[in-house]
Motif scaffolding. Structure first.
Motif: not given
Length: 244
Positions: A193-203
């Motif tokens: 429910s992070c409604k505005n999360l658009s970019t995730v980088v998981v190394e």
């Protein structure tokens, strides 16, 4: 830099510096001035009774406890407080469970001696907008930042090893996150429910928990390395996501 900037703002007449030589005596030392003080600097050592008293100081907005000798603080030490700015002890090794639960803080200085941030430590701090977690922190425990609705930017350290369950759930203002390579587990509903999360980088995670990024309405770009275990429903209702 943060420490210096905050201290410059202190105002004569509404600020006090007090040495608490014996823990548990702060109420006696402040006396009838408790509702006059807006900015308070403390040295010495505090215990649960002192923190309970601090929470009754109705006009206190800035609390500088950076020079305390405490290496630990009581659980729920400033929960539900109306203080907006806090400088934690420079010798602190952990932020305890529920330390700032539903508090009014807008800014906080966390020293580099801290290694762990406890369960629900900042749960419901709806005015907190920025969080820079220092090098040395290895663990964010369950729901540590859950429901921090105004939290826009989080910087995670390379020392971090685990993001536990629901740590950032319902942080609806968070727009992007880079998760460093030493993190091997992202817990259940960690970013749910992070409604505005658009970019995730998981190394380099080895495990993504169930529903880790579910109901992230704006999630579009998800960059990830090799994963050993992927939980169920990690992108439930996150309809725009593309995985790279």
């Amino acid at each position: 830099m943060l420490l210096r900037a905050i201290l410059i703002t202190q105002k004569a007449g509404t600020s006090q510096t007090i040495d608490v030589a014996s823990a548990g005596t702060l109420e006696e030392l402040i006396g009838t001035d408790k509702d006059k003080i807006e900015e308070l600097t403390l040295t010495g050592k505090l215990n649960t009774f002192d923190f309970d008293f601090i929470k009754t100081m109705s006009n206190l907005k800035l609390l500088d406890i950076s020079s305390l000798t405490n290496t630990t603080l009581p659980a729920s030490c400033l929960a539900n407080s109306t203080i907006t700015t806090v400088l934690l002890p420079l010798s602190l090794t952990a932020i305890p469970n529920r330390a700032f639960y539903q508090a009014a803080i807008t800014s906080i200085y966390i020293p580099e001696t801290v290694e762990s941030i406890g369960a629900r430590a900042f749960y419901g701090c709806e005015s907190l907008t920025l969080m820079e977690i220092p090098q040395g922190v290895t663990e964010l425990q369950s729901a540590a930042f859950r429901n921090c609705k105004s939290l826009e930017l989080v910087t995670l350290p390379q020392s971090l090893q685990a993001i536990s369950d629901r740590v950032f759930r319902e942080c609806s203002a968070l727009s992007q996150i880079r998760i460093p390579k030493n993190v091997d587990r992202i817990g259940t509903e960690a970013f749910h429910s992070c409604k505005n999360l658009s970019t995730v980088v998981v190394e380099n995670p080895s495990e993504l928990g169930d529903n880790a990024f579910a109901y992230c309405d704006e999630l579009q770009y998800f960059c990830i390395g090799e994963v050993e275990t992927i939980g169920s429903g990690i992108f439930t209702a996150s309809k725009k996501v593309s995985v790279y």
